[in-house]
Design an enzyme around this catalytic site. Structure first.
Site, PDB file in Angstrom:
ATOM      1  N   ILE A  61     111.310 -15.795   9.335  1.00  0.00           N
ATOM      2  CA  ILE A  61     111.243 -14.539  10.104  1.00  0.00           C
ATOM      3  C   ILE A  61     112.172 -14.576  11.323  1.00  0.00           C
ATOM      4  N   ALA A  83     103.185 -14.154   9.237  1.00  0.00           N
ATOM      5  CA  ALA A  83     103.872 -15.454   9.330  1.00  0.00           C
ATOM      6  C   ALA A  83     103.600 -16.088  10.684  1.00  0.00           C
ATOM      7  N   GLU A  85     102.780 -20.291  12.657  1.00  0.00           N
ATOM      8  CA  GLU A  85     102.147 -21.604  12.697  1.00  0.00           C
ATOM      9  C   GLU A  85     100.734 -21.303  13.155  1.00  0.00           C
ATOM     10  N   SER A  86      99.746 -21.762  12.376  1.00  0.00           N
ATOM     11  CA  SER A  86      98.395 -21.236  12.604  1.00  0.00           C
ATOM     12  C   SER A  86      97.351 -22.273  13.013  1.00  0.00           C
ATOM     13  N   THR A 134      94.850 -12.733  16.646  1.00  0.00           N
ATOM     14  CA  THR A 134      93.634 -13.546  16.563  1.00  0.00           C
ATOM     15  C   THR A 134      92.739 -13.351  17.785  1.00  0.00           C
ATOM     16  N   ASP A 135      91.452 -13.589  17.598  1.00  0.00           N
ATOM     17  CA  ASP A 135      90.522 -13.503  18.739  1.00  0.00           C
ATOM     18  C   ASP A 135      90.795 -14.597  19.767  1.00  0.00           C
ATOM     19  N   GLU A 136      91.545 -15.641  19.356  1.00  0.00           N
ATOM     20  CA  GLU A 136      91.779 -16.757  20.287  1.00  0.00           C
ATOM     21  C   GLU A 136      92.621 -16.345  21.489  1.00  0.00           C
ATOM     22  N   TYR A 159      98.687 -22.850  20.580  1.00  0.00           N
ATOM     23  CA  TYR A 159      98.680 -21.852  19.498  1.00  0.00           C
ATOM     24  C   TYR A 159      98.318 -20.471  20.042  1.00  0.00           C
ATOM     25  N   LYS A 163     100.389 -16.857  20.309  1.00  0.00           N
ATOM     26  CA  LYS A 163      99.941 -15.599  19.688  1.00  0.00           C
ATOM     27  C   LYS A 163      99.766 -14.507  20.758  1.00  0.00           C
ATOM     28  N   LEU A 199      88.628 -26.202   9.191  1.00  0.00           N
ATOM     29  CA  LEU A 199      87.281 -26.786   9.103  1.00  0.00           C
ATOM     30  C   LEU A 199      86.665 -26.722   7.695  1.00  0.00           C
ATOM     31  N   ASP A 287      86.551 -35.123  20.711  1.00  0.00           N
ATOM     32  CA  ASP A 287      86.685 -33.661  20.719  1.00  0.00           C
ATOM     33  C   ASP A 287      88.148 -33.229  20.761  1.00  0.00           C
ATOM     34  N   GLY A 290      90.788 -29.341  25.243  1.00  0.00           N
ATOM     35  CA  GLY A 290      90.687 -27.931  25.670  1.00  0.00           C
ATOM     36  C   GLY A 290      89.910 -27.063  24.696  1.00  0.00           C
TER      37      GLY A 290
HETATM   38  P1  NAD Z   1      98.659 -20.152   7.205  1.00  0.00           P
HETATM   39  O1  NAD Z   1      99.106 -21.261   8.078  1.00  0.00           O
HETATM   40  O2  NAD Z   1      97.772 -20.441   6.046  1.00  0.00           O
HETATM   41  O3  NAD Z   1      99.944 -19.385   6.610  1.00  0.00           O
HETATM   42  C1  NAD Z   1     101.066 -19.095   7.385  1.00  0.00           C
HETATM   43  C2  NAD Z   1     102.188 -18.679   6.451  1.00  0.00           C
HETATM   44  O4  NAD Z   1     103.325 -18.348   7.251  1.00  0.00           O
HETATM   45  C3  NAD Z   1     102.639 -19.791   5.481  1.00  0.00           C
HETATM   46  O5  NAD Z   1     102.793 -19.253   4.187  1.00  0.00           O
HETATM   47  C4  NAD Z   1     103.978 -20.240   6.042  1.00  0.00           C
HETATM   48  O6  NAD Z   1     104.868 -20.727   5.046  1.00  0.00           O
HETATM   49  C5  NAD Z   1     104.480 -18.957   6.678  1.00  0.00           C
HETATM   50  N1  NAD Z   1     105.454 -19.201   7.752  1.00  0.00           N
HETATM   51  C6  NAD Z   1     105.347 -20.077   8.787  1.00  0.00           C
HETATM   52  N2  NAD Z   1     106.444 -20.018   9.557  1.00  0.00           N
HETATM   53  C7  NAD Z   1     107.260 -19.068   9.013  1.00  0.00           C
HETATM   54  C8  NAD Z   1     108.526 -18.547   9.362  1.00  0.00           C
HETATM   55  N3  NAD Z   1     109.187 -18.985  10.432  1.00  0.00           N
HETATM   56  N4  NAD Z   1     109.057 -17.578   8.592  1.00  0.00           N
HETATM   57  C9  NAD Z   1     108.393 -17.130   7.496  1.00  0.00           C
HETATM   58  N5  NAD Z   1     107.214 -17.602   7.111  1.00  0.00           N
HETATM   59  C10 NAD Z   1     106.634 -18.561   7.854  1.00  0.00           C
HETATM   60  O7  NAD Z   1      98.014 -19.087   8.182  1.00  0.00           O
HETATM   61  P2  NAD Z   1      96.796 -18.084   7.931  1.00  0.00           P
HETATM   62  O8  NAD Z   1      95.531 -18.763   8.264  1.00  0.00           O
HETATM   63  O9  NAD Z   1      96.953 -17.433   6.626  1.00  0.00           O
HETATM   64  O10 NAD Z   1      97.068 -17.018   9.099  1.00  0.00           O
HETATM   65  C11 NAD Z   1      97.929 -15.910   8.890  1.00  0.00           C
HETATM   66  C12 NAD Z   1      98.029 -15.092  10.156  1.00  0.00           C
HETATM   67  O11 NAD Z   1      96.733 -14.646  10.540  1.00  0.00           O
HETATM   68  C13 NAD Z   1      98.563 -15.880  11.351  1.00  0.00           C
HETATM   69  O12 NAD Z   1      99.394 -15.033  12.078  1.00  0.00           O
HETATM   70  C14 NAD Z   1      97.323 -16.251  12.148  1.00  0.00           C
HETATM   71  O13 NAD Z   1      97.638 -16.376  13.508  1.00  0.00           O
HETATM   72  C15 NAD Z   1      96.451 -15.043  11.877  1.00  0.00           C
HETATM   73  N6  NAD Z   1      95.000 -15.285  11.923  1.00  0.00           N
HETATM   74  C16 NAD Z   1      94.439 -16.310  11.216  1.00  0.00           C
HETATM   75  C17 NAD Z   1      93.057 -16.465  11.222  1.00  0.00           C
HETATM   76  C18 NAD Z   1      92.392 -17.568  10.438  1.00  0.00           C
HETATM   77  O14 NAD Z   1      91.194 -17.760  10.575  1.00  0.00           O
HETATM   78  N7  NAD Z   1      93.087 -18.310   9.580  1.00  0.00           N
HETATM   79  C19 NAD Z   1      92.252 -15.574  11.960  1.00  0.00           C
HETATM   80  C20 NAD Z   1      92.874 -14.547  12.691  1.00  0.00           C
HETATM   81  C21 NAD Z   1      94.243 -14.402  12.645  1.00  0.00           C
HETATM   82  O1  DAU Z   2      89.595 -17.611  15.615  1.00  0.00           O
HETATM   83  C1  DAU Z   2      90.674 -17.369  14.769  1.00  0.00           C
HETATM   84  C2  DAU Z   2      91.438 -18.651  14.565  1.00  0.00           C
HETATM   85  O2  DAU Z   2      90.642 -19.463  13.714  1.00  0.00           O
HETATM   86  C3  DAU Z   2      92.832 -18.442  13.957  1.00  0.00           C
HETATM   87  O3  DAU Z   2      93.622 -17.709  14.855  1.00  0.00           O
HETATM   88  C4  DAU Z   2      93.495 -19.783  13.654  1.00  0.00           C
HETATM   89  O4  DAU Z   2      94.733 -19.583  12.992  1.00  0.00           O
HETATM   90  C5  DAU Z   2      92.575 -20.577  12.748  1.00  0.00           C
HETATM   91  O5  DAU Z   2      93.127 -21.862  12.526  1.00  0.00           O
HETATM   92  C6  DAU Z   2      91.179 -20.709  13.368  1.00  0.00           C
HETATM   93  O6  DAU Z   2      91.224 -21.583  14.543  1.00  0.00           O
HETATM   94  P1  DAU Z   2      90.075 -22.658  14.827  1.00  0.00           P
HETATM   95  O7  DAU Z   2      90.607 -23.705  15.702  1.00  0.00           O
HETATM   96  O8  DAU Z   2      88.819 -21.979  15.231  1.00  0.00           O
HETATM   97  O9  DAU Z   2      89.868 -23.186  13.296  1.00  0.00           O
HETATM   98  P2  DAU Z   2      89.653 -24.673  12.721  1.00  0.00           P
HETATM   99  O10 DAU Z   2      89.275 -24.504  11.291  1.00  0.00           O
HETATM  100  O11 DAU Z   2      90.778 -25.579  13.041  1.00  0.00           O
HETATM  101  O12 DAU Z   2      88.383 -25.180  13.518  1.00  0.00           O
HETATM  102  C7  DAU Z   2      87.162 -24.468  13.493  1.00  0.00           C
HETATM  103  C8  DAU Z   2      86.189 -25.210  14.393  1.00  0.00           C
HETATM  104  O13 DAU Z   2      85.860 -26.465  13.797  1.00  0.00           O
HETATM  105  C9  DAU Z   2      86.769 -25.548  15.759  1.00  0.00           C
HETATM  106  O14 DAU Z   2      85.748 -25.430  16.734  1.00  0.00           O
HETATM  107  C10 DAU Z   2      87.210 -27.012  15.623  1.00  0.00           C
HETATM  108  C11 DAU Z   2      86.201 -27.577  14.632  1.00  0.00           C
HETATM  109  N1  DAU Z   2      86.704 -28.664  13.755  1.00  0.00           N
HETATM  110  C12 DAU Z   2      87.849 -28.453  13.067  1.00  0.00           C
HETATM  111  C13 DAU Z   2      88.365 -29.436  12.245  1.00  0.00           C
HETATM  112  C14 DAU Z   2      89.646 -29.213  11.472  1.00  0.00           C
HETATM  113  C15 DAU Z   2      85.986 -29.860  13.634  1.00  0.00           C
HETATM  114  O15 DAU Z   2      84.919 -30.033  14.248  1.00  0.00           O
HETATM  115  N2  DAU Z   2      86.495 -30.820  12.809  1.00  0.00           N
HETATM  116  C16 DAU Z   2      87.664 -30.678  12.131  1.00  0.00           C
HETATM  117  O16 DAU Z   2      88.084 -31.649  11.419  1.00  0.00           O
END
Ligand code: NAD
Ligand code: DAU
Length: 352
Positions: A61, A83, A85-86, A134-136, A159, A163, A199, A287, A290
């Site tokens: 992108i 797209a 890094e998530s 994201t809510d973050e 992250y 965002k 998680l 932990d 942050g």
């Molecule tokens: P993911 O990491 O599974 O997927 C990200 C995708 O983006 C991958 O396919 C990757 O190849 C692509 N990508 C990364 N860098 C790129 C670049 N420079 N150009 C083109 N493509 C690229 O992420 P996800 O969990 O599917 O999240 C998708 C979106 O939703 C993100 O913007 C994230 O911030 C947002 N979001 C995620 C969650 C969640 O719980 N996973 C919740 C709220 C919002």
């Molecule tokens: O809230 C939306 C966000 O949710 C998205 O924007 C992010 O892209 C997505 O990755 C997610 O972020 P979190 O940090 O909340 O998700 P994660 O699955 O990494 O972790 C969920 C919770 O679990 C968090 O409090 C950290 C904890 N955790 C996570 C992992 C990977 C553990 O306790 N152990 C673990 O090994």
């Protein structure tokens, strides 16, 4: 025919969204631009590989020439930017790529859309840029209260800072050029195709192999979980019906402490796979730096204004998710071979 540029459509939510849209709408074209980082996987799109309404393009992108070329070739009506890094933990060890993709990539998409849709005075009819956020970005909550769309942005992790920055650029394009935009801010998603650094799939994968289940800190951090298809539905509704310029929070009031989620996964897998999967696998580890204590979304606006509601209760969604991972063992084996092993060793070596 409506034409969509969907970015990141080979990742977890993006691939679910592309499949959801093709199921829901006949007369659409989706160009799916994805760099295929470690998180992107063409296997996620296997079920639609012969669908003529979907064109996959591997690319970044941040690549202005490529994005311009795609606009010129397809004349998009909508850009939906998934797209990114998530993963929060990766952002703590390597923040730079989060700025590149999440901030600069977003600005590049905004610029290219503006070039294509804006003649210096007015915007072409019926266009929209939708930023999937994201809510973050709101930071963390105490024991009470919820994030609303007017909660000030207060990100804590690299992250969420990237965002929030991207969201501010989207709002800057809205305020400066009157660009037609929406931002959605969703809570934690779960469901099929989620990469096992997060998680729920990480715990499923470890438990199946009778490996330790690394719970960060006391495990009492709270996340608000939403089944991925409900998020896809919300984005579709905001794209077609969201009031221009507005932010919509997306969440299903499903707050759970992490330790509850881990115990739930154990309970289901113990039943379906083996009684050897039990709570003795849980290991409280160092932990996350942050670590935000609690997230909770107030979804009243999207409910009242657009009629959105979540369809999959957690008790059903978690079983659907676990069943998907059990039925797609090959997918899990492939994504956890090679680089994933190095990632896991590096990320958890000091924790375990
Ligand atoms: P993911 O990491 O599974 O997927 C990200 C995708 O983006 C991958 O396919 C990757 O190849 C692509 N990508 C990364 N860098 C790129 C670049 N420079 N150009 C083109 N493509 C690229 O992420 P996800 O969990 O599917 O999240 C998708 C979106 O939703 C993100 O913007 C994230 O911030 C947002 N979001 C995620 C969650 C969640 O719980 N996973 C919740 C709220 C919002
Ligand atoms: O809230 C939306 C966000 O949710 C998205 O924007 C992010 O892209 C997505 O990755 C997610 O972020 P979190 O940090 O909340 O998700 P994660 O699955 O990494 O972790 C969920 C919770 O679990 C968090 O409090 C950290 C904890 N955790 C996570 C992992 C990977 C553990 O306790 N152990 C673990 O090994």
């Amino acid at each position: 025919m409506k034409k969509y540029l969907v970015t990141g459509g080979a990742g977890f939510i993006g691939s679910n969204f592309v499949m959801y849209m093709l199921k829901k709408h006949d007369d659409i074209l989706i160009v799916n631009l994805d760099k295929l980082t470690y998180a992107g996987n063409l296997e996620n799109l296997k079920s639609i590989e012969n669908d003529k309404r979907h064109i996959f393009v591997q690319g970044d992108i941040c690549d202005k020439n490529l994005v311009r070329k795609l606009f010129a070739e397809y004349g998009f009506d909508y850009v939906i930017n998934f797209a990114a890094e998530s993963h929060v933990d990766r952002s703590i060890t390597n923040p730079e790529i989060f700025v590149t993709t999440n901030v600069l990539g977003t600005v590049n998409l905004l610029q290219c859309a503006k070039e294509a849709w804006y003649d210096g005075e007015k915007w072409a009819e019926g266009k929209k840029y939708l930023q999937v956020s994201t809510d973050e970005v709101y930071g963390a909550l105490g024991e009470t209260g919820f994030f609303t769309e007017t909660t000030p942005l207060n990100p804590h992790s690299p992250y969420s800072a990237s965002k929030a920055s991207a969201d501010m650029y989207v709002q800057a394009f809205r305020d400066t050029y009157k660009m037609p935009v929406n931002i959605t801010r969703c809570s934690n998603n779960y469901g099929p195709y989620q990469f096992p650094e997060k998680l729920i799939p990480l715990m499923i994968n470890n438990a199946k192999q009778l490996k330790s289940l690394p719970v960060y800190g006391d495990g009492m951090q709270i996340r608000d979980w939403l089944y991925v298809e409900d998020h896809c539905k919300a984005i579709d509704m905001v794209c077609s019906g969201g009031k221009l310029g507005e932010v919509y929070n997306v969440g299903g009031h499903n707050e759970r402490p992490n330790i509850f989620i881990v115990k739930k996964i154990i309970e289901i897998l113990s039943d379906k796979v083996s009684p050897e999967i039990n709570e003795s696998l849980i290991k409280h580890v160092e932990d996350r730096k942050g670590h935000d204590r609690r997230y909770g979304i107030d979804p009243e606006k999207i409910k009242n204004d657009l009629g959105w509601y979540p369809e999959t209760p957690f008790e059903k969604g978690i079983v659907l998710t676990i069943n998907w991972y059990l039925e797609n063992e090959e997918w899990m084996n492939r994504v956890t071979s090679g680089a994933y092993r190095d990632y896991y060793k590096e990320m958890y070596k000091n924790r375990m």
